[in-house]
Design a protein around this motif. Structure first.
Motif, short mmCIF file in Angstrom:
data_model
loop_
_atom_site.label_atom_id
_atom_site.label_comp_id
_atom_site.label_asym_id
_atom_site.label_seq_id
_atom_site.Cartn_x
_atom_site.Cartn_y
_atom_site.Cartn_z
N ALA A 1 0.83 -1.20 0.00
CA ALA A 1 0.00 0.00 0.00
C ALA A 1 0.87 1.26 0.00
O ALA A 1 0.56 2.25 -0.67
N SER B 1 2.32 1.75 -3.46
CA SER B 1 1.28 2.28 -4.34
C SER B 1 1.04 3.76 -4.10
O SER B 1 0.93 4.56 -5.04
N GLY B 2 0.97 4.16 -2.82
CA GLY B 2 0.74 5.56 -2.49
C GLY B 2 1.87 6.46 -2.94
O GLY B 2 1.65 7.57 -3.46
N GLU C 1 -4.06 1.32 3.36
CA GLU C 1 -4.00 2.60 2.66
C GLU C 1 -4.01 3.78 3.63
O GLU C 1 -3.48 4.86 3.32
N SER D 1 -1.06 6.73 3.73
CA SER D 1 -1.29 8.17 3.61
C SER D 1 -0.33 8.96 4.50
O SER D 1 0.19 10.01 4.10
#
Length: 264
Positions: free
Chosen positions: A22, A25-26, A230, A234
């Motif tokens: 995650a 990906s971020g 996710e 962040s």
């Protein structure tokens, strides 16, 4: 907030699944050139392909290396001599009564959860300080502060990361490089799903198993559910950005309010 990591290269250890994937990906979605890492070349290649599909135009590649070992870190650095953003995500966990944890298992947990990040920081921080910009992050856990009775050995290694991160931040003070720890709370990953089953029993629908786990084993959580990977990502993306330039030496909580404290 418009975060752009264009022109930055990021390495995320242990990023073929869960929180690490995650995060990769971020960071890619924010424009960074991301290097995915794992021990198995097939899994690394599969995640690289997945992230390229998920984030059109993303610059993603992979390096298969076991960075829990000195040899693995050496091979990685040969292939990837410099990074701007280092995310030390690699970690292992598992329940075991503390008096049954052998010397060998204690050492294994320190090797994977602590020394891997120290070696990577030692390899990449000098280049960051020379360039006058860099971001290093360690993924810790609420277990660093609230040591879980069922896995003291894991919690102790995460406590160690808080000290390592703070010390490294002091070592690079004034250079334009920041070092922080992200304190993640109970998060729904593949490994945690298995862990939940071990503690509350199998055969339950996931929603019931999750609710029972939170009620019986993580009652301090104010979120009352497992965090999504996710949501951890962040925070990592923000700390990797120019907007977080004044945040260093900190332990930033994404724990769903699990740690019962006013200060971070």
């Amino acid at each position: 907030m418009d975060i752009s990591l264009s022109g930055k290269t990021a390495f995320v250890s242990g990023s073929t699944q869960g929180i690490g994937k995650a995060i990769a990906s971020g960071l890619a979605a924010a424009g960074a050139q991301v290097v995915v890492n794992g021990r198995d070349r097939g899994r690394v290649d599969a995640v690289v392909a997945e992230l390229r599909d998920r984030v059109p135009g993303a610059g993603v590649r992979g390096v298969a290396a076991d960075v829990a070992t000195a040899d693995g870190v050496e091979r990685l650095v040969q292939e990837l001599p410099a990074v701007d953003i280092l995310v030390n995500n690699l970690g292992i966990f598992g329940p075991r009564p503390v008096l049954e944890v052998s010397d060998e298992e204690w050492l294994r947990y320190f090797e994977v959860n602590v020394l891997s990040g120290i070696r990577l920081a030692r390899a990449y921080l000098p280049g960051m300080t020379e360039r006058g910009w860099g971001r290093v992050q360690f993924l810790a856990s609420d277990s660093a502060v609230v040591i879980p009775a069922e896995m003291v050995h894991y919690g102790v290694t995460k406590t160690a990361l808080l000290g390592v991160s703070r010390g490294l931040a002091k070592a690079v003070a004034g250079t334009g490089v920041t070092v922080n720890t992200v304190v993640a709370g109970p998060t729904r990953t593949e490994g945690v799903e298995t862990f939940v089953g071990e503690l509350v029993g199998t055969g339950l629908e996931w929603e019931e198993a999750e609710a029972r786990f939170m009620r019986e084993h993580r009652p301090n959580s104010l979120l009352r559910r497992l965090i999504r990977p996710e949501e951890i990502a962040s925070m990592v993306v923000y700390l990797s950005s120019e907007q977080a330039s004044a945040t260093t030496g900190g332990a930033l909580r994404v724990d769903g309010g699990y740690v019962d404290a006013i200060l971070p």
